[in-house]
Enzyme design. Structure first.
Site, PDB file in Angstrom:
ATOM      1  N   ASP A  65       0.856  -1.185   0.000  1.00  0.00           N
ATOM      2  CA  ASP A  65       0.000   0.000   0.000  1.00  0.00           C
ATOM      3  C   ASP A  65       0.889   1.231   0.000  1.00  0.00           C
ATOM      4  OD1 ASP A  65      -2.777   1.263   0.480  1.00  0.00           O
ATOM      5  OD2 ASP A  65      -1.543   2.141   2.069  1.00  0.00           O
ATOM      6  N   GLU A 120      -1.615  -1.348  -5.882  1.00  0.00           N
ATOM      7  CA  GLU A 120      -2.835  -0.707  -6.342  1.00  0.00           C
ATOM      8  C   GLU A 120      -2.612  -0.049  -7.695  1.00  0.00           C
ATOM      9  OE1 GLU A 120      -5.026   1.221  -2.671  1.00  0.00           O
ATOM     10  OE2 GLU A 120      -2.882   1.625  -2.561  1.00  0.00           O
ATOM     11  N   CYS A 153     -12.512  -4.799   5.363  1.00  0.00           N
ATOM     12  CA  CYS A 153     -11.990  -5.297   6.632  1.00  0.00           C
ATOM     13  C   CYS A 153     -11.149  -6.545   6.368  1.00  0.00           C
ATOM     14  CB  CYS A 153     -13.130  -5.603   7.599  1.00  0.00           C
ATOM     15  SG  CYS A 153     -12.573  -6.319   9.169  1.00  0.00           S
ATOM     16  N   CYS A 189     -12.962  -9.675   8.552  1.00  0.00           N
ATOM     17  CA  CYS A 189     -14.184 -10.380   8.159  1.00  0.00           C
ATOM     18  C   CYS A 189     -14.563 -10.174   6.706  1.00  0.00           C
ATOM     19  CB  CYS A 189     -15.351  -9.949   9.050  1.00  0.00           C
ATOM     20  SG  CYS A 189     -15.853  -8.228   8.815  1.00  0.00           S
ATOM     21  N   CYS A 241     -13.883  -1.833  11.907  1.00  0.00           N
ATOM     22  CA  CYS A 241     -14.976  -2.510  11.216  1.00  0.00           C
ATOM     23  C   CYS A 241     -16.272  -2.364  11.991  1.00  0.00           C
ATOM     24  CB  CYS A 241     -14.637  -3.984  11.016  1.00  0.00           C
ATOM     25  SG  CYS A 241     -15.894  -4.916  10.112  1.00  0.00           S
ATOM     26  N   CYS A 258     -17.456  -6.545  12.751  1.00  0.00           N
ATOM     27  CA  CYS A 258     -16.756  -7.406  13.716  1.00  0.00           C
ATOM     28  C   CYS A 258     -15.966  -6.623  14.760  1.00  0.00           C
ATOM     29  CB  CYS A 258     -15.822  -8.373  12.985  1.00  0.00           C
ATOM     30  SG  CYS A 258     -14.445  -7.551  12.140  1.00  0.00           S
ATOM     31  N   ASP A 268      -3.385   1.671   6.580  1.00  0.00           N
ATOM     32  CA  ASP A 268      -2.426   1.310   5.539  1.00  0.00           C
ATOM     33  C   ASP A 268      -2.062  -0.172   5.614  1.00  0.00           C
ATOM     34  OD1 ASP A 268      -2.463   3.945   4.759  1.00  0.00           O
ATOM     35  OD2 ASP A 268      -0.706   4.491   5.943  1.00  0.00           O
TER      36      ASP A 268
END
Length: 452
Positions: free
Chosen positions: A215, A315, A373, A376, A392, A395, A402
C-alpha cells in the site's frame, strides 16, 4: 541465456566548444522535426481542401509517407534547400527528428482509430523550451575508457562518473550498446547508453515466493504485508519537496524582486538581469536536487523489495484523478501526492520485478483495499482520509488503515478477501457489486500520525 534491455546514464563535463556542438545537434534535430511536421501538415490540409471541392480520391494530391523511413527520405531529398548548413551536424540528429515525428504521428493515428489507449492529439511544433536531447543509433558510439565516452561529431567527452562497469561488460562481450542519447537535464548534460545485456534466466532466485501486498501513501510511502496479516516492512515518505519549500520560497521571492523577463508596467517582454538569471539557476539546482533525492529513495526501496519478494501486488491508482479536484483546500495533499511519485514507484517495481524473475500484479482500480476489513471481509461505505485507524462496523476489528489495505492487496491474487465466502477478489459482495464500494478514498493524509 536471454537478453535484458538496460540504460546506463553518465553526467558529462563538457567544455564551451563541446556544449555549443551539443546545442547545435539538438537544434538540428528540432529543426528537422518542425520542418517535416510543416510538410505533413500542409499535405493533410491540401488533401482536406481538395476533398471539400469534390475531387475524387484517386485524383487527390498524394499523401506524404509518414513512416520514419519515408520522412527521412524526403528530408534527404530537400535538406540542401531547407538547411544548407546541415553538414555541420551529424546526420543522426536529423534522422532522430524524423523518427520522433513518425512516432508522434503514429500515436495520433492509432488514437483516432481507437487502437491505442489514452488520448494523443496531433503533434505540435517543437519548442526550445522542450526537452533538449538527441539520439544516435549509428556512428562512433562507445565507452572509450573509465572516464571518457565517444559520440558522433562530438568526439571524446569526459564523464563525471566512472564508466568502468559498462566498459567491462562491453569488452568481455556480456553487453552491446545499441544507441546513445545526449540530453540536457536538470542543469547538466547526460549521455544515456541503451545496452543489450546477456543474462542467465536460470540464476533468478526469490527469498519469499508467497504474495505480498504493498500500500502506497504520502505519510508512509510503502507498507508491505503478507496475506497472513503480518506487517513485513514500512517505509516513511521522505517528502523531499516539503523539506525544501522554505529555501524555494526564499529564492522565488528574491527572483520576484529582480528584473525578470516580463515588465508588468509596459506589459511586454524585456531582457532579464544577470542577477535574475543567477537566481533562476539556483532554483533549477534546488529542484534538481529534490528530484535526485526522490529518485534515489525510490530506487533503493524498490530494489530491496523486488529482491526480497517474488510475488508483489500493488494498487492501480488514478494519480491524475486524485490531484485534479479540490482547489486550494486540497493543495497540500496534491503536493504531497506528487512528491510521493506513485507512478514512478509503480514503474520501477514493474521492471525490477521482471528483472528479478518475479511477478507484479496490479489490483483493479476500483478494488476497495482500504475500505475492506481484513478480518471479516466487510466493506465500509465511506472511509474518511482523517481516519488513520480502520474500525470494522461488523466485527469491531481495529487496525492501521495502511496495513489493512496492504493485507487485502496481498490476498487479492488468491481471489478472496479475508477468506470469507460470498466475496470476490475485489472484496465486494457479489449481490451489490462494486457500486457500494465507492467513496472518497484517495490515499493517506499528511500531517497525521498512524495508529500502531
Amino acid at each position: 541465456m536471454g537478453e535484458r534491455l538496460l540504460a546506463y546514464r553518465f553526467a558529462l563535463d563538457l567544455n564551451q566548444s563541446q556544449t555549443e556542438t551539443a546545442l547545435s545537434h539538438v537544434g538540428g534535430r528540432r529543426f528537422a522535426y518542425n520542418q517535416m511536421l510543416a510538410v505533413v501538415t500542409a499535405n493533410l490540409a491540401q488533401r482536406h481542401a481538395e476533398r471539400s471541392y469534390g475531387i475524387p480520391p484517386e485524383l487527390l494530391t498524394p499523401s506524404v509517407d509518414r513512416s520514419a523511413f519515408g520522412l527521412q527520405k524526403l528530408w534527404n531529398a530537400y535538406k540542401q534547400e531547407w538547411a544548407p548548413w546541415w553538414a555541420e551536424n551529424s546526420k543522426e540528429a536529423y534522422a532522430d527528428g524524423c523518427r520522433r515525428l513518425a512516432a508522434a504521428l503514429s500515436n495520433w493515428h492509432k488514437a483516432r482509430r481507437g487502437t491505442r489507449k489514452g488520448q494523443s492529439g496531433f503533434p505540435r511544433f517543437a519548442s526550445r523550451r522542450g526537452r533538449q536531447s538527441v539520439t544516435y543509433t549509428t556512428g562512433a558510439i562507445r565507452v572509450d575508457d573509465r572516464r571518457h565516452v565517444v559520440l558522433p561529431r562530438l568526439g571524446r567527452l569526459r564523464a563525471f562518473e566512472d564508466t568502468t562497469k559498462l566498459l567491462t561488460l562491453v569488452e568481455t562481450g556480456q553487453a552491446r550498446i545499441s544507441r546513445a542519447t545526449l540530453a540536457f537535464h536538470r542543469g547538466r548534460w547526460f549521455v544515456s547508453f541503451t545496452v543489450h545485456k546477456h543474462v542467465d534466466d536460470h540464476a533468478k532466485l526469490h527469498r519469499l515466493s508467497r504474495p505480498v501486498g504493498i500500500d502506497v501513501g504520502v505519510k508512509d510511502l510503502l507498507v508491505v504485508a503478507g496475506p497472513n496479516g503480518r506487517e513485513l516492512e514500512r517505509i516513511s515518505a521522505p517528502r523531499h519537496l516539503a523539506e525544501a519549500q522554505r529555501r524555494l520560497r526564499a529564492l522565488q521571492r528574491k527572483a520576484d524582486r529582480q528584473v525578470g523577463p516580463w515588465d508588468p508596467a509596459s506589459n511586454r517582454h524585456r531582457d532579464p538581469s544577470s542577477g535574475w538569471r543567477r537566481t533562476q539557476a539556483r532554483i533549477s539546482r534546488a529542484h534538481a536536487r529534490i528530484a535526485n533525492l526522490r529518485e534515489d529513495t525510490l530506487h533503493q526501496a524498490t530494489t530491496r523489495i523486488t529482491r526480497a519478494y517474488g510475488n508483489i501486488v500493488i494498487e492501480d491508482l488514478n494519480v491524475r484523478g486524485m490531484t485534479t479536484a479540490g482547489g486550494s483546500r486540497k493543495r497540500g495533499l496534491n503536493r504531497a501526492l506528487v512528491d510521493a511519485s506513485f507512478a514512478k514507484l509503480a514503474r520501477m517495481l514493474a521492471y525490477k520485478a521482471r528483472w528479478a524473475g518475479g511477478t507484479l500484479t496490479r489490483a483493479d482500480r476500483f478494488f476497495p483495499s482500504s475500505k475492506t476489513c481484513s478480518g471479516c471481509g466487510a466493506v465500509k461505505i465511506k472511509l474518511l482520509l482523517s481516519e488513520r485507524t480502520f474500525r470494522c462496523e461488523h466485527c469491531g476489528h481495529g487496525i492501521d488503515r495502511d496495513l489493512n489495505a496492504a493485507i487485502n492487496l496481498a490476498r487479492y491474487s488468491a481471489g478472496t478477501s479475508a477468506g470469507v465466502p460470498g466475496r470476490d477478489a475485489s472484496g465486494a459482495n457479489r449481490k451489490t457489486g462494486l457500486a457500494s464500494a465507492g467513496g472518497d478514498e484517495t490515499g493517506t493524509c499528511p500531517g497525521r500520525s498512524a495508529t500502531p
